[in-house]
Design an enzyme around this catalytic site. Structure first.
Site, PDB file in Angstrom:
ATOM      1  N   CYS A  36     159.496  47.515   4.378  1.00 17.87           N
ATOM      2  CA  CYS A  36     160.932  47.369   4.624  1.00 17.87           C
ATOM      3  C   CYS A  36     161.242  47.332   6.116  1.00 17.87           C
ATOM      4  O   CYS A  36     162.274  46.801   6.523  1.00 17.87           O
ATOM      5  CB  CYS A  36     161.716  48.495   3.949  1.00 17.87           C
ATOM      6  SG  CYS A  36     161.377  50.141   4.590  1.00 17.87           S
ATOM      7  N   TYR A  92     154.757  59.411   6.003  1.00 20.08           N
ATOM      8  CA  TYR A  92     153.413  59.177   5.476  1.00 20.08           C
ATOM      9  C   TYR A  92     153.315  57.901   4.646  1.00 20.08           C
ATOM     10  O   TYR A  92     152.214  57.410   4.394  1.00 20.08           O
ATOM     11  CB  TYR A  92     152.973  60.374   4.623  1.00 20.08           C
ATOM     12  CG  TYR A  92     151.506  60.344   4.267  1.00 20.08           C
ATOM     13  CD1 TYR A  92     150.539  60.676   5.221  1.00 20.08           C
ATOM     14  CD2 TYR A  92     151.084  59.964   2.996  1.00 20.08           C
ATOM     15  CE1 TYR A  92     149.193  60.631   4.912  1.00 20.08           C
ATOM     16  CE2 TYR A  92     149.734  59.910   2.677  1.00 20.08           C
ATOM     17  CZ  TYR A  92     148.795  60.252   3.638  1.00 20.08           C
ATOM     18  OH  TYR A  92     147.461  60.195   3.336  1.00 20.08           O
ATOM     19  N   GLN A  93     154.419  57.336   4.240  1.00 19.49           N
ATOM     20  CA  GLN A  93     154.408  56.174   3.352  1.00 19.49           C
ATOM     21  C   GLN A  93     153.664  54.990   3.973  1.00 19.49           C
ATOM     22  O   GLN A  93     153.039  54.195   3.272  1.00 19.49           O
ATOM     23  CB  GLN A  93     155.839  55.772   3.008  1.00 19.49           C
ATOM     24  CG  GLN A  93     155.954  54.834   1.811  1.00 19.49           C
ATOM     25  CD  GLN A  93     157.399  54.602   1.400  1.00 19.49           C
ATOM     26  OE1 GLN A  93     158.323  55.084   2.041  1.00 19.49           O
ATOM     27  NE2 GLN A  93     157.592  53.845   0.344  1.00 19.49           N
TER      28      GLN A  93
END
Length: 417
Positions: A49, A115-116
């Site tokens: 994103c 962390y994504q």
């Protein structure tokens, strides 16, 4: 050379980023097209994103040529004009390595320490391996990047506190509603981002959460884990009617909600907050014009995470030291890979010339004279080899400018002797 071309939340707003957001099929198609070009040897595409980036290895052309090739393929795929070029950054050699190591360590993320990005990079790398678009160099690069990210998180408290844009979205809800726990919430999308949203809402004590998703069983499973309820996707507008907070994070090329569709289904809540975490956007900007509705997208969350960044600046310097060391290690390895074969060719070519000349002269000289010529020839050959290698390292930036390494390699190939 190793290079990166891309855009992110730092270089382009969401209405630009969404034009270049790629789903898995589009990423695979683009990677295959680029990989089929004779000048590009390896490629990995990362699209999230907040960023779309193409990582590549190209030893058969200059950096300007490689970047032009990638931009052409990317623009052909998404159908955008060259005017968009100004939003793209370009890195090569050590700068490209450093950028990837910073990305995986979350230093380039909107939410410092999230962390994504690690799972997103792993997914992009695995997809590239499945598609056969990576080789020895990018495989090692991405493995070392993941190791570096782990080392940064182990040696700093970077990952404490806010860890994703999803967390920031929930914090924004907390700011806007005093009694957040009692609000009726609709979550659209049951992917990784959606799960982080519901997880953080659950931690806040929210009890009235409804989840809808195109794949119904995913919505049911996610809702069940957090004591929520699931809603069939075809009943989406029933959820819109009930909800006071709506968070959307689904993959789509066009908005699934707009003002015309939403307005007939609002039930008169004095305030409705809609948060769009999708890129491309899930909710049309015209929804912001509806009375009583507040609409936020991912870029609007930056001010929420600003405080998080300030708290974590102390960890950045530690992370930078770790990254600098790992970049140097990888760069040294890469230089060795690039230069060793050429050095061997230079040594072999010069020695062969020396041996050929000695062989031709041997019959005209005594054994004693030949031994002197042999010793002298060895000294001259060694000096010439050292001078050539020194010049090659300077010209090629110690092997980083692989286009120059290739020219030198061709010059000393057997067919050119």
């Amino acid at each position: 050379m190793i290079g990166i071309i891309g855009l992110s939340h730092k270089s382009a707003s969401v209405h630009i980023r969404e034009k270049f957001a790629l789903d898995k099929a589009e990423s695979a198609k683009l990677a295959k097209s680029i990989f089929d070009n004779k000048y590009i040897e390896e490629v990995v595409i990362l699209s999230t994103c907040n960023r779309t980036e193409i990582y590549f290895k190209a030893d058969k052309c200059c950096s300007t040529g490689a970047f032009s090739i990638l931009l052409r393929y990317l623009h052909d795929l998404v159908g955008e004009s060259d005017e968009m070029h100004k939003h793209f950054y370009r890195f090569q050699h050590d700068d490209a390595i450093r950028h990837l190591f910073r990305v995986v360590s979350s230093l380039e993320s909107m939410v410092l320490g999230e962390y994504q990005i690690v799972s997103q990079i792993k997914e992009a790398f695995n997809q590239a391996k499945e598609n056969g678009t990576v080789g020895k160099v990018l495989k090692r690069l991405f493995n070392k990047a993941l190791e570096t990210g782990k080392l940064v998180r182990t040696n700093t408290a970077m990952s404490t506190g806010a860890f994703s844009v999803s967390y920031a979205a929930v914090e924004k809800c907390s700011e806007q509603f005093e009694n957040l726990q009692d609000k009726k919430i609709l979550l659209i999308g049951a992917g990784e981002t959606g799960e982080l949203v519901i997880k953080n809402l659950y931690k806040k004590g929210c009890k009235n959460i409804m989840v809808t998703n195109r794949t119904r069983n995913k919505a049911e499973e996610l809702a069940a884990r957090y004591n929520g309820k699931s809603l069939p996707f075809h009943d989406l507008m029933l959820g819109i009617h009930e909800a006071e907070i709506i968070v959307s994070s689904v993959a789509c090329k066009e908005p699934i909600l707009d003002a015309g569709r939403i307005m007939p289904h609002l039930n008169g809540h004095p305030r409705v907050m809609m948060i769009d975490l999708g890129v491309p956007r899930n909710i049309h900007p015209d929804v912001a014009g509806i009375n009583g509705v507040s609409l936020l997208n991912v870029d609007d969350l930056e001010e929420v995470v600003a405080g998080n960044k300030e708290k974590k600046q102390a960890y950045v310097s530690v992370a930078e030291v770790i990254i600098a060391e790992k970049v140097a290690d990888f760069s040294d390895w890469l230089s060795t890979q690039n230069l060793s074969p050429v050095i061997q060719k230079i040594i072999a070519a010069v020695n062969q010339v020396n041996l050929n000349e000695l062989a031709a002269a041997k019959k005209f000289h005594t054994e004693e004279e030949f031994q002197f010529m042999e010793k002298y020839g060895k000294q001259v050959s060694d000096k010439l080899v050292n001078a050539l290698i020194k010049s090659m390292k300077t010209i090629s930036d110690n092997g980083r400018k692989t286009e120059y390494v290739k020219v030198i390699n061709d010059l000393f190939s057997p067919s050119n002797e």
